[in-house]
Design an enzyme around this catalytic site. Structure first.
Site: not given
Length: 259
Positions: A139, A152
């Protein structure tokens, strides 16, 4: 050499399912891996892909996957796609259990599956496969920190580092290590998982954003990177919608030239 075979994790929905579909359309044999057997069965019926039910946070399940793959044919490519986010709380206030889950699925599962499949990739090369590929979907959160991203961000930064080190370790072997780092992708489940099933919060993230990426956009990126000539390695592919300049710099409303 006959048809190549690819393993795709997180295959029951979103990017994983789209990737399975596109590899099948391109003539690959595919093994889709995920926890939800019913979703996998539907995907198998739709695409003709083989499927394997596994929780990649459990070593026993990954060992069983390895044994299934070894017994059922060569493996030429691995797509580590399984992952996810939980919450947008601060580092101070966020749940340690949420962090543990994010590390398990985004980092440790990638390590488990990669360790299990690497010997199979080498075996396929020795049998005449020419080369092999390991693709991991991370990501932009693994490259740029943002408020609320603590757990995250940390997990995806770790997944990025894992791929960087793996590429160094595999230097000298005909195995490409490819990292695909998407920005804003609108899928059915990512936001729902992040916000504990709150549909309103999940939808708000995309409100007014013109043309966020789709699962199919990322699948196309994954498949095209694997189908490049064998000497070409796309080490890191960052892909964002035009409306997104950075994780938290997102245009909402029509994209128009300045006057």
């Amino acid at each position: 050499m006959g048809t190549k075979r690819v393993v795709v994790t997180g295959a029951s929905s979103g990017i994983g399912a789209a990737t399975v579909r596109l590899f099948r359309e391109r003539g690959w044999d595919v093994v889709g891996v995920a926890r939800r057997a019913d979703r996998l069965a539907a995907l198998a019926a739709e695409t003709g892909a083989a499927v394997f039910t596994a929780d990649l946070t459990r070593q026993a399940d990954v060992d069983a996957l390895r044994d299934f793959l070894a017994a059922s044919g060569p493996v030429h490519a691995l797509v580590n796609n399984a992952g996810g986010a939980l919450g947008l709380d601060s580092v101070e206030n966020s749940s340690i259990d949420d962090w543990a889950w994010m590390f398990e699925i985004n980092v440790l599962a990638v390590k488990r599956v990669t360790s299990a499949v690497l010997p199979l990739l080498r075996a396929a090369i020795r049998a005449g496969g020419g080369s092999a590929d390991i693709v991991t979907v991370t990501s932009i959160a693994g490259h740029v920190a943002y408020l609320g991203g603590g757990g995250y961000n940390a997990a995806k930064f770790a997944a990025h580092a894992l791929m960087e080190v793996l590429r160094l370790e595999l230097n000298g072997e005909p195995i490409r290590v490819i990292e695909v780092a998407p920005g804003m992708v609108r899928t059915d489940e990512f936001g729902l998982v992040r916000f504990g099933g709150d549909e309103e919060k999940a939808a708000a993230a995309y409100a007014g954003v013109p043309n966020p990426l789709t699962a199919e956009d990322i699948a196309e990126t994954i498949v095209s990177s694997v189908e490049r000539p064998a000497h070409v390695n796309l080490d890191l592919i960052t892909i964002k919608p035009v409306a997104q300049a950075a994780p938290t710099r997102i245009a909402r409303g029509p994209l128009l030239p300045k006057p």
